[in-house]
Structure formats: structure tokens, C-alpha cells
Design a protein around this motif. Structure first.
Motif, PDB file in Angstrom:
ATOM      1  N   PRO A 224       0.700  -1.145   0.144  1.00  0.00           N
ATOM      2  CA  PRO A 224      -0.078   0.178  -0.116  1.00  0.00           C
ATOM      3  C   PRO A 224       0.774   0.935   0.509  1.00  0.00           C
ATOM      4  O   PRO A 224       1.812   1.192   0.565  1.00  0.00           O
TER       5      PRO A 224
ATOM      6  N   GLU B 289      -0.135   3.804   4.978  1.00  0.00           N
ATOM      7  CA  GLU B 289      -0.995   2.524   5.587  1.00  0.00           C
ATOM      8  C   GLU B 289      -0.872   4.063   6.825  1.00  0.00           C
ATOM      9  O   GLU B 289      -0.483   4.682   7.479  1.00  0.00           O
TER      10      GLU B 289
ATOM     11  N   ALA C 295     -10.169   9.445   7.986  1.00  0.00           N
ATOM     12  CA  ALA C 295     -10.063  10.283   6.872  1.00  0.00           C
ATOM     13  C   ALA C 295      -9.697  11.576   7.310  1.00  0.00           C
ATOM     14  O   ALA C 295      -8.248  12.407   6.733  1.00  0.00           O
TER      15      ALA C 295
ATOM     16  N   ALA D 281      -5.892   3.127   6.297  1.00  0.00           N
ATOM     17  CA  ALA D 281      -5.685   4.703   5.850  1.00  0.00           C
ATOM     18  C   ALA D 281      -7.124   4.932   4.570  1.00  0.00           C
ATOM     19  O   ALA D 281      -7.549   5.642   4.160  1.00  0.00           O
ATOM     20  N   ASP D 282      -7.589   3.546   4.766  1.00  0.00           N
ATOM     21  CA  ASP D 282      -9.222   3.614   3.291  1.00  0.00           C
ATOM     22  C   ASP D 282     -10.513   3.879   4.399  1.00  0.00           C
ATOM     23  O   ASP D 282     -11.329   4.032   3.456  1.00  0.00           O
ATOM     24  N   GLU D 283     -10.209   3.909   5.712  1.00  0.00           N
ATOM     25  CA  GLU D 283     -12.068   4.163   6.447  1.00  0.00           C
ATOM     26  C   GLU D 283     -11.895   5.253   6.380  1.00  0.00           C
ATOM     27  O   GLU D 283     -11.461   6.232   7.103  1.00  0.00           O
TER      28      GLU D 283
END
Length: 458
Positions: free
Chosen positions: A392, A395, A416, A410-412
Motif C-alpha cells: 500500500p 498505511e 479520513a 488508510a482507506d476507512e
């Protein structure tokens, strides 16, 4: 004033001095310094940090008589770059080329022991050197033989304060049998979730524990000599490591398993016994702290901040973030991290290569056993970490809820805001320290499966 009156004044002054008694050593002399630096020891692999089996009575006693730091971090998890960073008080990429493994410190780099020497200190480096040839002359004495540390204390000039850098090779690989009289057993091993719980792994960890116990005994010998010379009260003792344990997903990573370090400071004249702090400190803070304690001006080259306020008040805060980096160490890589007390944000530039552990760990029984489990499809997602390609780009880990950093946030969407803040913090640090991705990538020096050196083609 008559001659008789002058004589009476002199006698009264002399009597006053006698009644006041001699000044204490702490009041009349600069403090001495001893820095112990372990080679590849994880932050929590000692009794004082909660390990249930590793025998570290002398480190435990050091902490009981001083201060234990629970949020101390290195600027990288790579042997020589970490040590060069500590010595210069600069981030590895700001050390003039010493950011990659085995690259020597250039002659124009300032190391803090030379400032101590200029101020009248006797300075010694004993044990592992790993800084290159150009700065050896900055010490009064460099002793590369191991375990000659008590001798350094016995043969020092008695009229000078001293700084001694005692650098271990324990617990670096390779490991041998009979390192200590009572070896640790596989049952003693605490296997983290990113390693498989196998007999080979447990035995590998036990051998690593043995070298930590051997290291601990050497610390005890030095402390005993300080006590014999009645130097304990006015000697600052610091213990730390240069990087994490030499196992997969530890050494050379910028997870906490790579960059978090044991950090103990004992200074009876100034530090209350048995204190613990969770204040963030970085290894580049050690140089300005020691210089300030010695009454020496650090100068503009040092990028760290003194944590001297923390030593008198464990609740004091000297920084909000620490920063870490990973550059070439056996294999090509480029990673950066911004780390608060709660979150670790990692950015990877070379996502097309896996996070292979260093070559000595690749050759280890642990990693070779992991190869077999991988082929059988029996590694967990956490254990597959060193094999993942592509990695990724970003992280983010919540260390409060996920201390082993197993769940990338990181993608949740709920994180953000945290992600954006940590991005900005890292961006600002890279800009301030002139940190850029190299124009060219340095190729691997070892095979990522066998750990054998790659020989240039004839």
C-alpha cells in the motif's frame, strides 16, 4: 582596616568554610555520561518493559533507579544509519550520505562527543563502531574490542569528566549455542501475531533472548565499577537500541516493532527513582539533551530537541510527533513515517517491491520456515506482510486499539481526518528537512528468498 581586624575577618571566613563542609560532587563537577546501545533489540524485550521470561535484572534495576521511557523512537530501523543519526543529532537523510547501510559518516559531519571533548570531557567509544573512518579522530579513544568497558573506566584520566559510548553487538545475528549458562527455552518465547508459532520460531527467539541476557550482564559489570569508584550519583546512564529485533516485520521496518526502542535514563542527582514517562522522544534528541546537561551549546547542526525537562517532570512534553525513515538496507526501499502518541502514518514510494526483512533475517530459521508455510498457504494475512506486492502507498494505524499494527486504516472513512492531518505533518517535515525521493534506485544487494549476496556479473 587594621591589621588585627583583617586577621580576624580572615579567621572568621575560614571557620565559616569549615562549618559549611565540602561541596558535593554534583555541585562542583560536570556530570559524566555512559550510553549503552544494543544491536537489534526490540523495545519490549526486557523485563522492565513487561516481557515475562527474558532475564534482564540489571536493566530492570537501572529503570528502578531512574526513568523508563514508554514512547521513545529511532529515526530509522537500520544499524549504521541509526547510529550515525544519534551521533549527529540529525535525520539519516541529512547526514551527508550515511542514510544507507554501511555508508560512512562524512568528515564534515559534527558528532556531539567532539563538542564534549572540546569542553574538557574525556571521550571514548568502545565496542561496535559502525560510523566509518572519518570521525574516529573526534574521540579521545576508540576501542573496537568487545567487553573492555570496565577497563575504560579504570584507565580514564581521573581529573576529567567523561563520556563513554558502549556499543554492543548483542543481540545481532548469527546466534550460537551456550551463550549463557542457563539458556532460555522455546517455552519462554512470546511469539507476536505477525510470526507463525512454530518450534523453529520459538527456538530462534530463545537464542535471541540469550544474547539480551548476556548484554544485561555486561551492563551490570559497568554499573558495579561505577559504584566501586563512587561515581554513581553524578553519572548519567542511558540505555537504548539501534533498531528492532532481527526478525521479519521488525528490523528495517518503520512499524513500532522496528523503530520503537527501549530507553532508560538513570541520573540519581537529577532523576527520581522509578519514574515512567509516556512523553514522545526521538533518538536525535539524545545529543542536544546530553550537551545541555553538560552545559555545552549544541549549535545549529543538531535537529533534535532536548528532553531535559522530561527528566525532572515525567509529564512534560517536548514534541508532538516523531519521524522515521527507511532507505537501502540490503534491499532497495524508500519509506517515511510520521508518528504521534496514538497514530503511525507510513508512506511507501517503492510499492512494487515487498517489505523483505534484512538479509540476516532472511537467512534465519524463522523466515525459512515461513517460506514453507507460504507455499502451503498457511500464513495469516499479518504473516504474509513481508511478501505482499504491491504494498500500500499509505498505511495508518491506531496504536491504542491495534498495538501490533495489523489493521491499515488508510482507506476507512472514519479516519479520513486523521489521515489528512498525518499526511500534512509528514509533508511539512519532508519539506523542512529537504527530503526527496532519489532520482535513481539502488538495486538489491542480496537475494530476497535465500539471503545470499548477489555477485556482480562478470
Amino acid at each position: 582596616m587594621s591589621r588585627r581586624a583583617l586577621l580576624i575577618c580572615c579567621l572568621l571566613s575560614f571557620v565559616g568554610l569549615l562549618l559549611a563542609g565540602p561541596a558535593t560532587a554534583a555541585e562542583t563537577t560536570q556530570p559524566n555520561f555512559i550510553v549503552f546501545i544494543a544491536d537489534d533489540m526490540a523495545w519490549d524485550d526486557a523485563g522492565v518493559y513487561g516481557h515475562p521470561a527474558i532475564r534482564t535484572p540489571n536493566l530492570d534495576a537501572l529503570a528502578a533507579a531512574g526513568m523508563r521511557f514508554d514512547n521513545a523512537f529511532l529515526t530509522c530501523s537500520s544499524c549504521s544509519p541509526s547510529r550515525c543519526s544519534i551521533m549527529t543529532g540529525r535525520y539519516p537523510h541529512n547526514t551527508g550520505g550515511a542514510h544507507q547501510l554501511h555508508n560512512p559518516l562524512p568528515a564534515d559531519q559534527i558528532v556531539f562527543p567532539q563538542l564534549l571533548r572540546d569542553a574538557g570531557y574525556y571521550t571514548v567509544s568502545a565496542g561496535k563502531w559502525h560510523l566509518g573512518p572519518h570521525v574516529m579522530s573526534r574521540f579521545d579513544h576508540v576501542e573496537k574490542k568487545m567487553n573492555r568497558w570496565v577497563e575504560q573506566l579504570k584507565t580514564r584520566p581521573q581529573e576529567k569528566p567523561f563520556f563513554m559510548w558502549f556499543a554492543f553487538t548483542d543481540p545481532h545475528r548469527p546466534y550460537q549455542d551456550d551463550t549463557i549458562p542457563e539458556p532460555h527455552t522455546p517455552e519462554d518465547a512470546v511469539v507476536p501475531p505477525y510470526l507463525p508459532d512454530l518450534p523453529e520460531v520459538r527456538q530462534d527467539l530463545a537464542a535471541y533472548y540469550d544474547e539480551i541476557t548476556r548484554l544485561d550482564g555486561v551492563v551490570g559489570n559497568v554499573v558495579e565499577e561505577l559504584e566501586r569508584q563512587k561515581l554513581t550519583d553524578n553519572t548519567v546512564i542511558v540505555f537504548l537500541s539501534d533498531n528492532g529485533r532481527p526478525f521479519p516485520r521488525c528490523k528495517t521496518t518503520i512499524y513500532d516493532s522496528g523503530i520503537k526502542t527501549p530507553f532508560i535514563v538513570k541520573w540519581p542527582a537529577q532523576v527520581a527513582a522509578g519514574t515512567v514517562t509516556d512523553s514522545l522522544v526521538s533518538s536525535i534528541d539524545l545529543a542536544p539533551t546530553i550537551l545541555e546537561a553538560a552545559g555545552v551549546e549544541p549549535g545549529a547542526t543538531f535537529q533534535g530537541v532536548s528532553f531535559l525537562p522530561v527528566l525532572s517532570d515525567p509529564a512534560a512534553e517536548v514534541r508532538d510527533y516523531i519521524f522515521a525513515e527507511h532507505n537501502w538496507h540490503d534491499f532497495e526501499d524508500f519509506q517515511r513515517s510520521a508518528h504521534s502518541k496514538r497514530f503511525n502514518y507510513i508512506r511507501t514510494e517503492y510499492t512494487d517491491v515487498p517489505g523483505t526483512p534484512p538479509a540476516d533475517a532472511v537467512r534465519s530459521p524463522t523466515y525459512q520456515a515461513m517460506h514453507d508455510l507460504k507455499a502451503e498457504g498457511k500464513l495469516t494475512d499479518a504473516q504474509l506482510n513481508p511478501y505482499v506486492v504491491p504494498r500500500p502507498k499509505e498505511e495508518l494505524y491506531d496504536l491504542l486499539r491495534d498495538p501490533h499494527e495489523l489493521r491499515n486504516l488508510a482507506d476507512e472513512p472514519a479516519y479520513a481526518g486523521v489521515l489528512e492531518r498525518m499526511r500534512s505533518v509528514l509533508d511539512r517535515w519532508q519539506q523542512e528537512t529537504d527530503d526527496t525521493v532519489p532520482a535513481e534506485r539502488r538495486p538489491d544487494g542480496f537475494d530476497r528468498v535465500t539471503g545470499e549476496r548477489i555477485r556482480p556479473k562478470q
